[in-house]
Motif scaffolding. Sequence first.
Motif, PDB file in Angstrom:
ATOM      1  N   THR A 155     -10.871  -5.569 -20.459  1.00  0.00           N
ATOM      2  CA  THR A 155     -10.495  -4.420 -21.283  1.00  0.00           C
ATOM      3  C   THR A 155      -9.119  -3.909 -20.888  1.00  0.00           C
ATOM      4  N   ILE A 156      -8.868  -3.908 -19.549  1.00  0.00           N
ATOM      5  CA  ILE A 156      -7.568  -3.441 -19.067  1.00  0.00           C
ATOM      6  C   ILE A 156      -6.479  -4.415 -19.444  1.00  0.00           C
ATOM      7  N   THR A 157      -6.776  -5.677 -19.279  1.00  0.00           N
ATOM      8  CA  THR A 157      -5.777  -6.703 -19.558  1.00  0.00           C
ATOM      9  C   THR A 157      -5.347  -6.694 -21.011  1.00  0.00           C
ATOM     10  N   SER A 158      -6.280  -6.364 -21.899  1.00  0.00           N
ATOM     11  CA  SER A 158      -5.931  -6.387 -23.321  1.00  0.00           C
ATOM     12  C   SER A 158      -4.923  -5.319 -23.674  1.00  0.00           C
ATOM     13  N   SER A 159      -4.781  -4.296 -22.774  1.00  0.00           N
ATOM     14  CA  SER A 159      -3.823  -3.232 -23.044  1.00  0.00           C
ATOM     15  C   SER A 159      -2.433  -3.531 -22.515  1.00  0.00           C
ATOM     16  N   THR A 160      -2.275  -4.668 -21.881  1.00  0.00           N
ATOM     17  CA  THR A 160      -1.002  -5.008 -21.277  1.00  0.00           C
ATOM     18  C   THR A 160       0.074  -5.168 -22.345  1.00  0.00           C
ATOM     19  N   PRO A 161       1.231  -4.526 -22.183  1.00  0.00           N
ATOM     20  CA  PRO A 161       2.318  -4.674 -23.165  1.00  0.00           C
ATOM     21  C   PRO A 161       2.732  -6.128 -23.284  1.00  0.00           C
ATOM     22  N   PRO A 162       2.735  -6.700 -24.486  1.00  0.00           N
ATOM     23  CA  PRO A 162       3.062  -8.114 -24.650  1.00  0.00           C
ATOM     24  C   PRO A 162       4.498  -8.447 -24.289  1.00  0.00           C
ATOM     25  N   ALA A 163       5.395  -7.457 -24.281  1.00  0.00           N
ATOM     26  CA  ALA A 163       6.801  -7.755 -24.014  1.00  0.00           C
ATOM     27  C   ALA A 163       7.018  -8.291 -22.608  1.00  0.00           C
ATOM     28  N   GLN A 194       0.829  -1.205   0.000  1.00  0.00           N
ATOM     29  CA  GLN A 194       0.000   0.000   0.000  1.00  0.00           C
ATOM     30  C   GLN A 194       0.868   1.261   0.000  1.00  0.00           C
ATOM     31  N   ARG A 195       1.972   1.233   0.734  1.00  0.00           N
ATOM     32  CA  ARG A 195       2.873   2.382   0.758  1.00  0.00           C
ATOM     33  C   ARG A 195       3.489   2.625  -0.618  1.00  0.00           C
ATOM     34  N   PHE A 196       3.802   1.545  -1.323  1.00  0.00           N
ATOM     35  CA  PHE A 196       4.367   1.679  -2.665  1.00  0.00           C
ATOM     36  C   PHE A 196       3.382   2.399  -3.593  1.00  0.00           C
ATOM     37  N   PHE A 197       2.128   1.973  -3.576  1.00  0.00           N
ATOM     38  CA  PHE A 197       1.139   2.602  -4.464  1.00  0.00           C
ATOM     39  C   PHE A 197       0.790   4.015  -3.988  1.00  0.00           C
ATOM     40  N   ASN A 198       0.823   4.251  -2.675  1.00  0.00           N
ATOM     41  CA  ASN A 198       0.633   5.622  -2.172  1.00  0.00           C
ATOM     42  C   ASN A 198       1.722   6.544  -2.705  1.00  0.00           C
ATOM     43  N   ASN A 199       2.967   6.054  -2.723  1.00  0.00           N
ATOM     44  CA  ASN A 199       4.097   6.893  -3.135  1.00  0.00           C
ATOM     45  C   ASN A 199       4.107   7.179  -4.635  1.00  0.00           C
ATOM     46  N   ILE A 200       3.634   6.231  -5.440  1.00  0.00           N
ATOM     47  CA  ILE A 200       3.676   6.465  -6.889  1.00  0.00           C
ATOM     48  C   ILE A 200       2.406   7.159  -7.407  1.00  0.00           C
ATOM     49  N   PHE A 201       1.377   7.288  -6.557  1.00  0.00           N
ATOM     50  CA  PHE A 201       0.134   7.913  -7.035  1.00  0.00           C
ATOM     51  C   PHE A 201       0.346   9.361  -7.484  1.00  0.00           C
ATOM     52  N   PRO A 202       1.066  10.204  -6.723  1.00  0.00           N
ATOM     53  CA  PRO A 202       1.292  11.561  -7.236  1.00  0.00           C
ATOM     54  C   PRO A 202       1.991  11.579  -8.590  1.00  0.00           C
ATOM     55  N   LEU A 203       2.919  10.651  -8.806  1.00  0.00           N
ATOM     56  CA  LEU A 203       3.601  10.569 -10.097  1.00  0.00           C
ATOM     57  C   LEU A 203       2.644  10.131 -11.192  1.00  0.00           C
ATOM     58  N   VAL A 212      -9.724   7.106  -3.080  1.00  0.00           N
ATOM     59  CA  VAL A 212     -10.023   7.294  -4.507  1.00  0.00           C
ATOM     60  C   VAL A 212      -9.971   5.974  -5.261  1.00  0.00           C
ATOM     61  N   ILE A 213      -9.144   5.059  -4.822  1.00  0.00           N
ATOM     62  CA  ILE A 213      -8.931   3.743  -5.446  1.00  0.00           C
ATOM     63  C   ILE A 213      -8.550   3.911  -6.916  1.00  0.00           C
ATOM     64  N   PRO A 214      -7.464   4.626  -7.213  1.00  0.00           N
ATOM     65  CA  PRO A 214      -7.095   4.867  -8.607  1.00  0.00           C
ATOM     66  C   PRO A 214      -6.516   3.636  -9.304  1.00  0.00           C
ATOM     67  N   PHE A 215      -6.116   2.633  -8.532  1.00  0.00           N
ATOM     68  CA  PHE A 215      -5.495   1.446  -9.137  1.00  0.00           C
ATOM     69  C   PHE A 215      -6.395   0.211  -9.077  1.00  0.00           C
ATOM     70  N   GLY A 216      -7.655   0.439  -8.733  1.00  0.00           N
ATOM     71  CA  GLY A 216      -8.588  -0.680  -8.691  1.00  0.00           C
ATOM     72  C   GLY A 216      -8.247  -1.687  -7.593  1.00  0.00           C
ATOM     73  N   HIS A 217      -8.529  -2.948  -7.865  1.00  0.00           N
ATOM     74  CA  HIS A 217      -8.281  -4.005  -6.879  1.00  0.00           C
ATOM     75  C   HIS A 217      -6.867  -4.578  -6.977  1.00  0.00           C
ATOM     76  N   HIS A 218      -6.060  -4.112  -7.891  1.00  0.00           N
ATOM     77  CA  HIS A 218      -4.749  -4.711  -8.145  1.00  0.00           C
ATOM     78  C   HIS A 218      -3.784  -4.612  -6.958  1.00  0.00           C
ATOM     79  N   ALA A 276      -2.356  -2.072 -12.744  1.00  0.00           N
ATOM     80  CA  ALA A 276      -2.788  -0.950 -11.911  1.00  0.00           C
ATOM     81  C   ALA A 276      -2.593   0.379 -12.640  1.00  0.00           C
ATOM     82  N   LEU A 277      -1.475   0.527 -13.341  1.00  0.00           N
ATOM     83  CA  LEU A 277      -1.224   1.765 -14.088  1.00  0.00           C
ATOM     84  C   LEU A 277      -2.212   1.926 -15.240  1.00  0.00           C
ATOM     85  N   ARG A 278      -2.513   0.862 -15.932  1.00  0.00           N
ATOM     86  CA  ARG A 278      -3.478   0.935 -17.024  1.00  0.00           C
ATOM     87  C   ARG A 278      -4.873   1.276 -16.494  1.00  0.00           C
ATOM     88  N   TYR A 279      -5.181   0.724 -15.329  1.00  0.00           N
ATOM     89  CA  TYR A 279      -6.480   1.014 -14.710  1.00  0.00           C
ATOM     90  C   TYR A 279      -6.589   2.506 -14.413  1.00  0.00           C
TER      91      TYR A 279
END
Length: 591
Positions: free
Chosen positions: A374-382, A169-178, A209-215, A334-337
Amino acid sequence: MSRGKCPRVNPLDSVWILTLVTFAVNVMDGDAYSCREVKAAFQVRQVGPLHFVPETPYTDVDLLVCKHQGPSCCTRKMEENYQVAAKRETLNDILSYTYEPERILSGHSDAFHDMFQSLLSLSQGHLSSLLENFYPSLSRRALPHVNELFASLSLYSRGVNVSVEATVQRFFNNIFPLVYTKLINPDFEGSVMIGSITGDCLRMIRQDVIPFGHHPAVMAQELAGALGAGRQLSLALKKGVEVMNATGHANLSRDCVKNLMKMAFCSHCRGLTLIKPCVGYCLNVMRGCLASVSELDQPWKRYTHLLEQLTSAIAGHHNLKQATLGVTGHVNEALRYAQVHGPLITATVDKVCGLSTGEPKGMQPTSPEVTTSTITSSTPPAFAAPSQDLLEQNLRQFARIKGEFLTYLQRYRSFFVVLPEMLCEAEGILEDSTCWSGDDVVERYAGRVVGNGLSAQKQNPEVKVRSMDPLMAEVKESLEYFNQETEEKFPNLGHMDIWEELGSGEEDGSTTDCDDEDGCQSSGDGPKNKIEEVLPRRKPPEGRSGSDETQANPSKPPSVKVIGGSPSNSWLQSGHLILLIAGLCLQLMLF
């Protein structure tokens, strides 16, 4: 028929015979009343200063333990030194036997951690590459948070009191402003300066806000489940090292030390420096001395069972590999979400943090009911799969470590049952020969041989055991608590059968007396097989340079002299042999 005539004895021959007989008597008399071999053993075993040992036996000695009829090569001062030496040698032997399992537990703890760390490093590398290649605007400022995330996960896997849920949770809190300024509103920083207050506001409202969904929640749950087994395994290995370390420094009671000295050194007072203790006698002494240590047998067996199950669980349903390597996928999802739900997130943030921005560039308002597919389909295949070479290397390494470790566990599961037997084996006891019973040289030990554990020592004829040693009681309680805690955290581990030995009558051995030395689990051929199964190797004990046979001159084995005791094999002594030869020569010449 002529009558035979006795040959006349040459005067020179008579002189030679008398000289030989006189020499033999002098040799016998000198050896019989000398403590030279006792002094040699005193020096070899580093008992104390040599001037404590008399040159000849004393006839009137007031000894406390090594009492017997007749002259003695011991003094009160020697008895004191013998007790110190007996305690030191026994503790060194115990330490030498605990050294190997302690080394194995400690070594595999490092090996398992290296394997966990390798998987975490592999996952960290993939996540960093994802950010650099697909989210370059985030990469530079997000990498410190990535390093912090995996550093905390590494500490957790080693048993440090770190919460996986809080770490994620701290990791996602820290990257949310970015994410908010770089992905959701890429032109935001150009129009409004983001200050520390705004950044703190974004971090605080992230979970609302739950910007990253359930991930984030799914990622934390998977990591906690996978790393939880590895963490508990790390704690278990440390607990095993603690138990072995405590055993290697066990307390020996005063009565125990007195009987150890009586078993190892009282025979020296009679000049018997090579005689070995009887099997049953040694077992009684060692089982009495280690009665409290033997009480660790049952919790230790349970511990090794749980340790085996934890090791298997890491490769089983907890699936450490998939969880650690799945971090990249969860972060990407989470980023795509957040990108997809940008307009809704922006509207909420503007109300709470007071930011005023336009609609995110190139984004259309999106309903929060966007599907996962829909989100999963946007995942970079690499990043659909990690490096297979590194992954396979880690899996092979884990399989090797696991197989090796489980083999060792089976060897040491009965360690505390056979430890007294191993100590007796270190004494070089022999079953089919005369032996030392503590009081005299006998053909067979006549006392009752008791089993292991406190309750069995009530019938011990040698060592008196009144209660459990406080240190061992604390170690036992700690081990039992750890076992219970592990079973509560991982209830499925308790559904598997414990070692077969627990139901085969082995546990009853701690309270079973034996009628003689062949009736115990430690007599006959049984103990040798058990000892070889449990511990074929040991660390050389400190302070002992070998067996008692190693004297100052190893090429000439010392003779056994009996002073005031049983004359077993005394005719083999040098003086007796010379006298016998002289007598035979005299008979041949006279007759």
